[in-house]
Scaffold this motif. Structure first.
Motif, PDB file in Angstrom:
ATOM      1  N   MET A  97     -36.783  77.423 -42.311  1.00 60.70           N
ATOM      2  CA  MET A  97     -37.550  77.030 -43.641  1.00 60.70           C
ATOM      3  C   MET A  97     -36.927  75.965 -44.339  1.00 60.70           C
ATOM      4  SD  MET A  97     -39.094  79.796 -46.622  1.00 60.70           S
ATOM      5  CE  MET A  97     -37.544  79.687 -47.750  1.00 60.70           C
ATOM      6  N   GLY A  98     -37.775  75.305 -44.826  1.00 60.53           N
ATOM      7  CA  GLY A  98     -37.504  74.073 -45.860  1.00 60.53           C
ATOM      8  C   GLY A  98     -38.198  73.479 -46.511  1.00 60.53           C
ATOM      9  N   CYS A  99     -37.769  72.731 -47.637  1.00 66.48           N
ATOM     10  CA  CYS A  99     -38.931  72.073 -48.495  1.00 66.48           C
ATOM     11  C   CYS A  99     -38.207  70.370 -48.836  1.00 66.48           C
ATOM     12  CB  CYS A  99     -38.773  72.714 -49.830  1.00 66.48           C
ATOM     13  SG  CYS A  99     -40.384  72.182 -50.966  1.00 66.48           S
ATOM     14  N   SER A 100     -39.378  69.722 -48.739  1.00 64.74           N
ATOM     15  CA  SER A 100     -39.072  68.295 -48.404  1.00 64.74           C
ATOM     16  C   SER A 100     -38.560  67.949 -47.361  1.00 64.74           C
ATOM     17  CB  SER A 100     -38.414  67.882 -49.938  1.00 64.74           C
ATOM     18  OG  SER A 100     -38.097  66.603 -50.226  1.00 64.74           O
ATOM     19  N   GLY A 136     -35.896  68.984 -46.181  1.00 63.09           N
ATOM     20  CA  GLY A 136     -35.605  70.414 -45.585  1.00 63.09           C
ATOM     21  C   GLY A 136     -36.771  70.726 -44.654  1.00 63.09           C
ATOM     22  N   GLY A 137     -38.052  70.543 -45.261  1.00 63.82           N
ATOM     23  CA  GLY A 137     -39.083  71.031 -44.416  1.00 63.82           C
ATOM     24  C   GLY A 137     -39.169  69.975 -43.162  1.00 63.82           C
ATOM     25  N   ALA A 138     -39.009  68.871 -43.402  1.00 59.39           N
ATOM     26  CA  ALA A 138     -39.224  67.663 -42.227  1.00 59.39           C
ATOM     27  C   ALA A 138     -38.146  68.286 -41.249  1.00 59.39           C
ATOM     28  CB  ALA A 138     -38.908  66.481 -42.512  1.00 59.39           C
ATOM     29  N   ALA A 139     -36.925  68.619 -41.472  1.00 61.76           N
ATOM     30  CA  ALA A 139     -35.807  69.377 -40.803  1.00 61.76           C
ATOM     31  C   ALA A 139     -36.089  70.398 -40.010  1.00 61.76           C
ATOM     32  CB  ALA A 139     -34.537  69.465 -41.538  1.00 61.76           C
ATOM     33  N   ALA A 140     -36.931  71.164 -40.626  1.00 58.67           N
ATOM     34  CA  ALA A 140     -37.316  72.709 -40.088  1.00 58.67           C
ATOM     35  C   ALA A 140     -38.259  72.061 -38.833  1.00 58.67           C
ATOM     36  CB  ALA A 140     -38.249  73.101 -40.825  1.00 58.67           C
ATOM     37  N   LEU A 141     -39.312  71.180 -38.843  1.00 58.75           N
ATOM     38  CA  LEU A 141     -39.954  70.765 -37.874  1.00 58.75           C
ATOM     39  C   LEU A 141     -39.393  70.123 -36.784  1.00 58.75           C
ATOM     40  CD1 LEU A 141     -42.564  70.369 -36.278  1.00 58.75           C
ATOM     41  CD2 LEU A 141     -43.113  68.437 -38.062  1.00 58.75           C
ATOM     42  N   THR A 142     -38.105  69.170 -37.162  1.00 62.02           N
ATOM     43  CA  THR A 142     -37.599  68.401 -36.211  1.00 62.02           C
ATOM     44  C   THR A 142     -36.536  69.474 -35.355  1.00 62.02           C
ATOM     45  OG1 THR A 142     -37.447  66.476 -37.647  1.00 62.02           O
ATOM     46  CG2 THR A 142     -35.780  66.657 -36.277  1.00 62.02           C
ATOM     47  N   MET A 143     -36.211  70.506 -35.916  1.00 59.90           N
ATOM     48  CA  MET A 143     -35.355  71.485 -35.258  1.00 59.90           C
ATOM     49  C   MET A 143     -36.062  72.127 -34.077  1.00 59.90           C
ATOM     50  SD  MET A 143     -32.870  73.220 -38.139  1.00 59.90           S
ATOM     51  CE  MET A 143     -32.425  74.559 -37.039  1.00 59.90           C
ATOM     52  N   GLY A 144     -37.284  72.334 -34.515  1.00 63.47           N
ATOM     53  CA  GLY A 144     -38.266  73.102 -33.210  1.00 63.47           C
ATOM     54  C   GLY A 144     -38.817  72.012 -32.236  1.00 63.47           C
ATOM     55  N   VAL A 187     -33.428  80.721 -40.765  1.00 63.33           N
ATOM     56  CA  VAL A 187     -32.490  79.732 -41.338  1.00 63.33           C
ATOM     57  C   VAL A 187     -33.093  78.710 -42.621  1.00 63.33           C
ATOM     58  CG1 VAL A 187     -31.146  77.623 -41.141  1.00 63.33           C
ATOM     59  CG2 VAL A 187     -31.133  79.362 -39.049  1.00 63.33           C
ATOM     60  N   VAL A 188     -32.560  79.004 -43.673  1.00 66.65           N
ATOM     61  CA  VAL A 188     -32.897  78.364 -44.843  1.00 66.65           C
ATOM     62  C   VAL A 188     -32.371  77.178 -45.307  1.00 66.65           C
ATOM     63  CG1 VAL A 188     -33.751  78.524 -47.373  1.00 66.65           C
ATOM     64  CG2 VAL A 188     -33.793  80.510 -45.796  1.00 66.65           C
ATOM     65  N   HIS A 189     -33.012  75.863 -45.136  1.00 71.76           N
ATOM     66  CA  HIS A 189     -32.074  74.749 -45.528  1.00 71.76           C
ATOM     67  C   HIS A 189     -32.215  74.413 -46.956  1.00 71.76           C
ATOM     68  CE1 HIS A 189     -32.112  73.582 -41.525  1.00 71.76           C
ATOM     69  NE2 HIS A 189     -33.459  73.089 -41.494  1.00 71.76           N
ATOM     70  N   ASP A 190     -31.047  73.717 -47.634  1.00 70.06           N
ATOM     71  CA  ASP A 190     -30.709  73.669 -48.996  1.00 70.06           C
ATOM     72  C   ASP A 190     -30.460  74.730 -49.668  1.00 70.06           C
ATOM     73  OD1 ASP A 190     -31.178  70.598 -49.234  1.00 70.06           O
ATOM     74  OD2 ASP A 190     -33.426  71.051 -49.306  1.00 70.06           O
ATOM     75  N   GLY A 191     -29.729  75.529 -49.079  1.00 71.37           N
ATOM     76  CA  GLY A 191     -29.355  76.894 -49.505  1.00 71.37           C
ATOM     77  C   GLY A 191     -28.611  76.684 -50.871  1.00 71.37           C
ATOM     78  N   LEU A 248     -41.562  77.853 -37.623  1.00 71.68           N
ATOM     79  CA  LEU A 248     -41.197  76.812 -38.746  1.00 71.68           C
ATOM     80  C   LEU A 248     -41.820  76.680 -39.764  1.00 71.68           C
ATOM     81  CD1 LEU A 248     -41.283  73.916 -36.043  1.00 71.68           C
ATOM     82  CD2 LEU A 248     -39.404  75.603 -36.197  1.00 71.68           C
ATOM     83  N   ILE A 249     -41.356  76.729 -40.939  1.00 75.51           N
ATOM     84  CA  ILE A 249     -41.962  76.637 -42.232  1.00 75.51           C
ATOM     85  C   ILE A 249     -41.596  75.509 -42.964  1.00 75.51           C
ATOM     86  CG2 ILE A 249     -42.023  77.986 -44.317  1.00 75.51           C
ATOM     87  CD1 ILE A 249     -41.301  80.698 -42.663  1.00 75.51           C
ATOM     88  N   THR A 250     -42.567  74.749 -43.401  1.00 74.36           N
ATOM     89  CA  THR A 250     -42.407  73.467 -44.158  1.00 74.36           C
ATOM     90  C   THR A 250     -43.160  73.442 -45.515  1.00 74.36           C
ATOM     91  OG1 THR A 250     -43.914  71.974 -43.428  1.00 74.36           O
ATOM     92  CG2 THR A 250     -42.171  72.281 -41.857  1.00 74.36           C
ATOM     93  N   TYR A 251     -42.399  73.409 -46.455  1.00 71.78           N
ATOM     94  CA  TYR A 251     -43.240  72.903 -48.007  1.00 71.78           C
ATOM     95  C   TYR A 251     -43.003  71.594 -48.322  1.00 71.78           C
ATOM     96  CZ  TYR A 251     -44.050  78.129 -48.680  1.00 71.78           C
ATOM     97  OH  TYR A 251     -44.838  79.422 -48.784  1.00 71.78           O
ATOM     98  N   SER A 252     -43.746  70.890 -48.756  1.00 70.86           N
ATOM     99  CA  SER A 252     -43.783  69.561 -49.406  1.00 70.86           C
ATOM    100  C   SER A 252     -43.013  68.894 -48.247  1.00 70.86           C
ATOM    101  CB  SER A 252     -43.274  69.556 -50.567  1.00 70.86           C
ATOM    102  OG  SER A 252     -44.155  70.056 -51.601  1.00 70.86           O
ATOM    103  N   GLY A 253     -43.465  68.724 -47.064  1.00 71.16           N
ATOM    104  CA  GLY A 253     -42.583  68.326 -45.825  1.00 71.16           C
ATOM    105  C   GLY A 253     -42.675  66.759 -46.079  1.00 71.16           C
ATOM    106  N   THR A 254     -41.265  66.327 -45.730  1.00 68.51           N
ATOM    107  CA  THR A 254     -41.086  64.830 -45.706  1.00 68.51           C
ATOM    108  C   THR A 254     -41.249  64.282 -44.538  1.00 68.51           C
ATOM    109  OG1 THR A 254     -39.435  65.186 -47.657  1.00 68.51           O
ATOM    110  CG2 THR A 254     -39.334  63.243 -46.330  1.00 68.51           C
TER     111      THR A 254
END
Length: 364
Positions: A225-228, A230-238, A129-133, A248-254
């Protein structure tokens, strides 16, 4: 030369040392000599060296595109796109009481689906799943085309179905995107699991091409996977639903305090995602979860000079997150990219293939 941070604990950063962010860290240098073992300088290469293994890595300041993220003419899969009206959702309807009426909410969100040529209809597919598609979806598609058929067994990807989900609109406090991505709860995980993924496998266009399509229920076969944010969201989902998503893949995680102050979750997590590594120190103080976690931050990421008491220094937040993951014994990888900014595309173009390979390591 590739610089690899040692496995020694990362030093907690303060705002005074964020600028030269690696200045106080213990480093070990690994020289890659393509010409031999005589210590002579390696010839210049047009492609980056692959990152291998767990731990902490520094890359840059020069960047190039990994060939595995380019179109190499391999067999293509099938792409689909459809919309999901927010008003039809049971979880994110676009009418939450925390929303700022001045911030736009989408009427419908777009869903982008890519099913690689290597997928066999009727099998239960893993999913990303990719956030901010459709953010970076072009790179994901190329990685699937190239690496699902790789002859290098250490560099293969399973034929996962990629699903890029558009956010609900706008950004930051009071926005639908902020509600979805920055809230410390299981709402987004449930939304993806209960509404988005069923919509994918039940869509008429998808069923016409793959009558027996199925997505695995095994959380080990589900990545995010997500950035900003969206990255925080990836961690939160897991974090909140490891029974649903574990890679879980987070780039520039918020991993900062972006949660709305009037959110119901504020009572339990008053500092939002800052609580993962600081404040309540959720990673440190919780039982280890069955998660595999990639994190990244850029040297010039957002508010990189802010003191800790702002709860908004992205570089500090990501270093502290990596330190907490290391101390707890998680399967993790942390990449620090020199000379780059928030969600910098050149970081994705150099690292995403390596990141996907690492994220799916051990999946059968």
């Amino acid at each position: 030369m590739r610089i690899i941070l040692s496995s020694a604990p990362l030093r907690t950063l303060t705002h005074k040392v964020v600028a030269p962010v690696l200045s106080g860290l213990v480093l070990c240098l690994a020289t890659v000599d393509a010409a031999g073992q005589d210590g002579s300088a390696a010839p210049a290469e047009s492609t980056p060296e692959h990152l291998v293994g767990d731990g902490n890595f520094e890359i840059g300041p020069d960047y190039s595109t990994d060939p595995d993220l380019t179109d190499q003419g391999n067999p293509k899969g099938k792409s689909f796109e459809f919309k999901m009206p927010l008003a039809e959702s049971k979880i994110f309807r676009g009418d939450d009481s925390t929303l700022d009426p001045k911030k736009k909410v989408r009427v419908a969100r777009r869903i982008f689906v890519y099913i690689p040529a290597a997928y066999e209809d009727g099998t239960e597919a893993p999913v990303l799943v990719v956030h901010d598609g459709p953010a970076r979806f072009d790179l994901v598609r190329n990685a699937l085309d190239n690496l699902t058929i790789s002859q290098d067994t250490k560099r293969q990807l399973p034929p996962f179905i990629a699903v890029a989900v558009e956010n609900g609109g706008d950004d930051s406090y009071g926005s639908q995107r902020g509600l979805e991505y920055d809230t410390m709860s299981d709402r987004l995980a449930r939304f993806i699991d209960e509404e988005v993924l069923p919509a994918v496998v039940e869509h008429p266009d998808v069923l016409a091409a793959y009558p027996n399509i199925a997505i695995t229920d095994d959380p080990d076969g589900r990545a995010v996977m997500g950035c900003s944010s969206g990255g925080a969201a990836a961690l939160t989902m897991g974090w909140f639903r490891p029974d649903l998503f574990r890679r879980l893949i987070t780039y520039s995680g918020t991993f900062v305090d972006q949660q709305d102050s009037d959110a119901a979750e504020e009572a339990d997590f008053p500092l939002g995602a800052w609580e993962y590594h600081s404040g309540q120190k959720l990673i440190e103080n919780s039982d280890k979860k069955p998660l595999r976690i990639f994190t990244h931050v850029s040297e010039n990421d957002l508010r990189n000079q802010d003191p800790a008491d702002t709860y908004h220094n992205w570089v500090m937040a990501n270093y502290r997150t990596a330190e907490a993951l290391a101390a707890k014994g998680y399967d993790y990888r942390f990449v620090f990219s020199k000379g780059t900014r928030h969600c910098d595309k050149k970081v994705f173009k150099q690292t995403l293939a390596d990141t996907l390979v690492w994220a799916w390591q051990g999946y059968r």
